[in-house]
Motif scaffolding. Sequence first.
Motif, mmCIF file in Angstrom:
data_model
loop_
_atom_site.group_PDB
_atom_site.id
_atom_site.type_symbol
_atom_site.label_atom_id
_atom_site.label_comp_id
_atom_site.label_asym_id
_atom_site.label_seq_id
_atom_site.Cartn_x
_atom_site.Cartn_y
_atom_site.Cartn_z
ATOM 1 N N ARG A 32 -62.191 -43.150 -4.090
ATOM 2 C CA ARG A 32 -61.663 -44.364 -4.611
ATOM 3 C C ARG A 32 -61.057 -44.685 -5.769
ATOM 4 N N TYR A 33 -62.015 -44.243 -6.574
ATOM 5 C CA TYR A 33 -61.881 -44.412 -7.367
ATOM 6 C C TYR A 33 -60.027 -43.865 -8.515
ATOM 7 N N ILE A 34 -59.662 -43.104 -7.836
ATOM 8 C CA ILE A 34 -58.861 -42.583 -8.416
ATOM 9 C C ILE A 34 -57.205 -43.010 -7.379
ATOM 10 N N LEU A 35 -57.785 -43.654 -6.223
ATOM 11 C CA LEU A 35 -57.130 -44.229 -5.950
ATOM 12 C C LEU A 35 -56.754 -45.798 -6.077
ATOM 13 N N GLN A 36 -57.414 -46.164 -6.645
ATOM 14 C CA GLN A 36 -57.193 -47.658 -7.917
ATOM 15 C C GLN A 36 -55.950 -47.096 -8.491
ATOM 16 N N ARG A 37 -56.811 -45.377 -10.114
ATOM 17 C CA ARG A 37 -55.820 -45.725 -11.087
ATOM 18 C C ARG A 37 -54.222 -45.879 -10.342
ATOM 19 N N VAL A 38 -53.953 -44.723 -9.256
ATOM 20 C CA VAL A 38 -52.761 -44.542 -8.545
ATOM 21 C C VAL A 38 -52.159 -45.709 -8.181
ATOM 22 N N CYS A 39 -52.992 -46.291 -7.544
ATOM 23 C CA CYS A 39 -52.328 -47.689 -7.094
ATOM 24 C C CYS A 39 -51.594 -48.465 -8.691
ATOM 25 N N GLU A 40 -52.349 -48.669 -9.413
ATOM 26 C CA GLU A 40 -52.706 -49.077 -10.396
ATOM 27 C C GLU A 40 -51.069 -48.670 -11.440
ATOM 28 N N GLU A 41 -50.887 -47.117 -10.660
ATOM 29 C CA GLU A 41 -49.333 -46.868 -11.828
ATOM 30 C C GLU A 41 -48.221 -47.054 -10.915
ATOM 31 N N PHE A 42 -48.139 -47.732 -9.774
ATOM 32 C CA PHE A 42 -47.239 -47.991 -8.505
ATOM 33 C C PHE A 42 -47.328 -49.301 -9.111
ATOM 34 N N GLN A 43 -48.205 -49.813 -9.347
ATOM 35 C CA GLN A 43 -47.713 -51.741 -9.123
ATOM 36 C C GLN A 43 -48.424 -52.202 -7.865
ATOM 37 N N VAL A 44 -49.181 -51.500 -6.717
ATOM 38 C CA VAL A 44 -49.002 -51.876 -5.734
ATOM 39 C C VAL A 44 -50.434 -52.133 -5.472
ATOM 40 N N TYR A 45 -51.058 -53.686 -4.408
ATOM 41 C CA TYR A 45 -52.295 -53.660 -4.432
ATOM 42 C C TYR A 45 -53.172 -52.720 -3.229
ATOM 43 N N CYS A 46 -54.448 -52.328 -3.339
ATOM 44 C CA CYS A 46 -54.793 -51.413 -1.725
ATOM 45 C C CYS A 46 -56.459 -51.817 -1.209
ATOM 46 N N SER A 47 -55.743 -52.731 -0.482
ATOM 47 C CA SER A 47 -56.908 -53.109 0.632
ATOM 48 C C SER A 47 -58.344 -52.311 1.240
ATOM 49 N N LEU A 48 -59.109 -52.129 1.396
ATOM 50 C CA LEU A 48 -60.295 -51.311 1.921
ATOM 51 C C LEU A 48 -60.852 -51.871 2.584
ATOM 52 N N HIS A 49 -60.057 -53.350 3.334
ATOM 53 C CA HIS A 49 -60.372 -54.275 4.580
ATOM 54 C C HIS A 49 -60.549 -53.610 5.723
ATOM 55 N N PRO A 50 -61.373 -53.737 6.564
ATOM 56 C CA PRO A 50 -61.794 -53.173 8.287
ATOM 57 C C PRO A 50 -60.602 -54.227 8.803
ATOM 58 N N LYS A 51 -60.498 -55.210 8.038
ATOM 59 C CA LYS A 51 -59.301 -55.575 8.995
ATOM 60 C C LYS A 51 -58.263 -57.440 8.539
ATOM 61 N N PRO A 52 -57.361 -55.732 7.583
ATOM 62 C CA PRO A 52 -56.608 -56.373 6.832
ATOM 63 C C PRO A 52 -56.443 -58.337 7.291
#
Length: 449
Positions: free
Chosen positions: A298-318
Amino acid sequence: QSRQLQAHLVIRFYNHSRCTHNHLLKIKVKTKTMNLSLALLAVIGSASAFAPSAPTTRAASSLGMVNHLDLQTGQSQLDTAVIDRFNALSYPDGKILAEYVWVDAKGECRSKTRTLPAKKGEAVENLPRWNFDGSSTGQAPGDDSEVILRPCRIFKDPFRPRSDGVDNILVMCDTYTPAGEAIPSNTRAIAAKAFEGRDDEVVWFGLEQEFTLFNLDQKTPLGWPKNGVPNRPQGPYYCSAGPENNFGRAVTDALYRACLYAGLEISGTNGEVMPGQQEYQVGPCIGIDAGDQLFMSRYILQRVCEEFQVYCSLHPKPITEGDWNGAGMHTNVSTKTMREAGGIEAIKTAIYKLGAKHQEHIAVYGEGNELRLSGAFETASIDEFTFGVANRGASVRIGRDTEDDGCGYFEDRRPSSNADPYLVTGKIMATIMEDVDVPVIKPLDRSEA
């Protein structure tokens, strides 16, 4: 009068320009280029006499020419050429960078970096403990804010690669008071007690992490029109290909490569049912290592999204309006006994135990899960425990291969995408290892699969 004044000004401008032009033509110059340049300057000078005066401005500085970062998905105004120039600098011999990662009070990953002798990074027991300001992460009061970081697991750092045969590292840590007591948000310590003394069962966990990618407005999933919904319902997006179907593949592929480089047991990825939703799988991992690896992923995922400038949500029903799937962290479980011949009986017994403590598990299976576990969209009802073979509408699923082979694993489909993997795996372990008699639960009819 206004029109007469305008006409007068035009005539005056014309006559003035013509006189100036004739005067310049009489000047002897060496080249036609100089002659033309002087004529142009004269005309411009004449015109400027009738132009409104421009406000005076300060000379632009290099800092003034740099815009603030815009919230534009997929675009970062950080100059990669500048970043690459510094990344190309060599590291000093005998030193590494260690990124200490921990879980904060909200279940999200934080980190900070320190320089260490390279020898320290060769084994987790060699790494020094560190500390941070817990009052800034919701993990300690301001008048006694020091929280101790205890290194638990080492991974290679995919964001700071080097070519000298030495690795910078990511360090998964858990958190303690200066007196050595686990702080309340240290769920790893809770899980460790559940796994203690159970090494003989060699319990495997495979965690399926679903997530949803959004534009930086944090409202519009990738592939969705702004303030609207896709013009096609669910169906074509799952495990899909094509620009009209798959949104975020580059992010997931980058995550995949980064996790492999780091040494995580990432076993696959796929596009999910809702557009903009993706999934990756971690495992099989033994015991508490599943929680360590999932949190680091999950930490790596957030860092990758930081590079791509997209927001990642782990909400179960976004997305709660409309017919759209939620996001989960399906948890696959297999003990040594379950993998041996006749293990299907151990699997069923474990499922009966899970059913007897259904609400206890729901309590630690993630926030907002009541929005997802509705009994629709490939989920069971949050109020009722069920299991079945190949039935994705059940709380727990047994795969057809497991049923045919008479051994294997089961899948607990209840954990949400934002669930704490330490709590989930620890709770499952504690429940299925209890020596208790529980009622048999009838499986859902196979025709409902």
